[in-house]
Design an enzyme around this catalytic site. Structure first.
Site, PDB file in Angstrom:
ATOM      1  N   ARG A   1      38.335  29.784  37.249  1.00  0.00           N
ATOM      2  CA  ARG A   1      38.191  29.409  39.790  1.00  0.00           C
ATOM      3  C   ARG A   1      36.724  29.130  39.485  1.00  0.00           C
ATOM      4  O   ARG A   1      36.197  29.526  40.250  1.00  0.00           O
ATOM      5  CB  ARG A   1      38.686  30.409  39.629  1.00  0.00           C
TER       6      ARG A   1
ATOM      7  N   HIS B   1      46.769  24.841  42.060  1.00  0.00           N
ATOM      8  CA  HIS B   1      46.534  26.488  40.803  1.00  0.00           C
ATOM      9  C   HIS B   1      47.941  26.306  40.010  1.00  0.00           C
ATOM     10  O   HIS B   1      49.159  27.343  40.571  1.00  0.00           O
ATOM     11  CB  HIS B   1      46.642  27.173  42.447  1.00  0.00           C
TER      12      HIS B   1
ATOM     13  N   LYS C   1      19.844  30.181  38.788  1.00  0.00           N
ATOM     14  CA  LYS C   1      18.014  29.012  38.586  1.00  0.00           C
ATOM     15  C   LYS C   1      17.892  27.392  38.347  1.00  0.00           C
ATOM     16  O   LYS C   1      17.046  26.684  38.230  1.00  0.00           O
ATOM     17  CB  LYS C   1      17.428  29.337  36.967  1.00  0.00           C
TER      18      LYS C   1
ATOM     19  N   ARG D   1      44.322  39.777  40.983  1.00  0.00           N
ATOM     20  CA  ARG D   1      45.529  38.880  40.290  1.00  0.00           C
ATOM     21  C   ARG D   1      45.083  38.309  39.181  1.00  0.00           C
ATOM     22  O   ARG D   1      45.506  38.317  37.577  1.00  0.00           O
ATOM     23  CB  ARG D   1      46.780  39.184  41.025  1.00  0.00           C
ATOM     24  N   THR D   2      44.509  36.792  39.372  1.00  0.00           N
ATOM     25  CA  THR D   2      44.881  35.416  38.489  1.00  0.00           C
ATOM     26  C   THR D   2      43.322  36.023  37.374  1.00  0.00           C
ATOM     27  O   THR D   2      43.590  35.930  36.485  1.00  0.00           O
ATOM     28  CB  THR D   2      44.312  34.476  39.601  1.00  0.00           C
TER      29      THR D   2
HETATM   30  C1  NCD Z   1      46.227  32.855  45.689  1.00  0.00           C
HETATM   31  C2  NCD Z   1      45.064  31.492  45.951  1.00  0.00           C
HETATM   32  O1  NCD Z   1      43.859  32.397  44.828  1.00  0.00           O
HETATM   33  O2  NCD Z   1      45.170  30.391  45.859  1.00  0.00           O
HETATM   34  N1  NCD Z   1      45.690  33.935  45.267  1.00  0.00           N
HETATM   35  C3  NCD Z   1      45.922  34.133  44.274  1.00  0.00           C
HETATM   36  O3  NCD Z   1      45.850  33.402  43.023  1.00  0.00           O
HETATM   37  N2  NCD Z   1      47.539  34.899  44.000  1.00  0.00           N
HETATM   38  C4  NCD Z   1      46.392  32.943  47.223  1.00  0.00           C
HETATM   39  C5  NCD Z   1      45.835  33.043  48.079  1.00  0.00           C
HETATM   40  O4  NCD Z   1      44.486  33.834  48.186  1.00  0.00           O
HETATM   41  O5  NCD Z   1      46.310  33.027  49.164  1.00  0.00           O
END
Ligand code: NCD
Length: 356
Positions: A137, A170, A116, A87-88
């Site tokens: 991320r 997040h 590398k 999703r993100t």
């Molecule tokens: C979350 C995350 O990655 O922290 N997911 C997300 O970004 N929607 C929650 C999770 O992974 O449980």
């Protein structure tokens, strides 16, 4: 306005998150780098949600959608995801597409020169040579912050958006969670004064830390933390609530809390962080799941949320209930991320005032 170029890394990291805020902001108050939830106050949240609503409306017509696609057609964004994401990743990608931004991506460090032996700093500088924004991320806490400082002090500064950093923060998920709450309660009194239940792995879930903080920007929101003792909310989160005088409770009784809830925010057990394999499986989590019985207790205007992905912490029999907000919550992520990206590039005002 304080600048990240005017402060050394050691001095910057020693500041409190609130004190870091001005170093990360644009002249108009919107964030330049988005690194943690503490950058957003109530007025910024309202501005972003208003812009997300505006983008959503404009996008309904073909002419409006074409206008939006022209807004950032001169920009490119890099999606650098070295941790799994559906999703993100996709909602940031879709948000970029809505605004006409061209994107590139690395989803596995093993396919980049990091494999590398290149340092993350050098990788990020490489991305900034070709792109105008980096959405990242990482499993590493604090990495987005370090990269933001590095880039701001390089010859080609570009904004960083933290799309999840370790067990820590997040912020864009918290934005979409707040946006979802604001939309859920917009016709019946708003978010102030609500009771929000967090349930699941509150120790290692970064979405909980970021959302808990954003909720302190609303008045009288009570936070109830429901989890097995081993996974209860960590003291750094409750310390903020104590400091801000926010009412909260720590509980092991989901049903009792659901009966009082306006929103129930379920989370999965984050067993990828287990120090020994199978450690989470030994924790008794059966009382921390939302099913038909909890649904029967929840208020008629209550909402069920989840950052997703889910396992079995929300039974699928809840999915068609009008109070199940997790599907809409997921789509809200695309709109609020489009609002944040447009604002990061300084296009809040022109979109708000466009003729569509
Ligand atoms: C979350 C995350 O990655 O922290 N997911 C997300 O970004 N929607 C929650 C999770 O992974 O449980």
């Amino acid at each position: 306005m304080a600048k990240l170029t005017e402060i050394g890394w050691n001095e910057f990291t020693s500041l409190s998150l609130e004190a870091k805020r001005p170093y990360l902001a644009r002249q108009d108050g919107m964030p330049y780098h988005t690194l943690f939830a503490q950058q957003f106050d109530r007025s910024l949240l309202e501005r972003l949600c208003a812009l997300a609503n505006r983008i959503r409306f404009i996008n309904k017509s073909k002419e409006g959608a074409l206008y939006l696609k022209s807004v950032l057609a001169h920009k490119r964004a890099m999606l650098y995801f070295s941790q799994p994401s559906s999703r993100t990743f996709l909602s940031h990608l879709a948000a970029c597409q809505l605004l006409g931004i061209t994107t590139g991506s690395v989803r596995d460090a093993a396919t980049s020169s990091e494999f590398k032996g290149e340092s993350k700093e050098d990788s990020i500088r490489t991305f900034s040579s070709y792109f105008d924004m980096i959405i990242m991320r990482s499993p590493e806490q604090g990495l987005a912050e370090k990269m933001a400082w590095e880039l701001s002090n390089s010859s080609r500064p570009v904004p960083i958006l933290n799309a999840g950093s370790g067990k820590d923060q997040h912020p864009t998920q918290a934005l979409l969670d707040v946006y979802t709450l604001m939309r859920s309660f917009e016709n019946n009194g708003g978010v102030d004064g609500r009771t929000v239940v967090f349930c699941g792995d509150l120790l290692r879930g970064r979405t909980v830390r970021s959302l808990s903080y954003l909720l302190t920007e609303f008045s009288g929101v009570r936070q109830l933390f429901v989890a097995p003792d081993e996974l209860q909310v960590p003291p750094d989160v409750t310390a903020i609530l104590d400091r801000k005088g926010v009412a909260y409770e720590i509980s092991g009784d989901l049903r009792a809390c659901v009966a009082r809830a306006d929103a129930v925010y379920m989370t999965r057990i984050q067993d990828e962080w287990d120090s020994s394999k199978g450690a989470s499986a030994k924790i008794d989590t059966h009382r921390f799941k939302f099913g038909a019985e909890e649904l029967a207790i929840l208020k008629p205007e209550g909402v069920i949320m989840h950052p997703l992905p889910r396992r079995d912490e929300i039974a699928t029999c809840c999915d068609r209930d009008p109070r199940a907000m997790y599907w809409r919550q997921m789509r809200n992520g695309m709109w609020i991320r489009a609002a944040l990206i447009a604002s990061t590039f300084g296009f809040e005002e022109s979109i708000m005032n466009c003729g569509y």
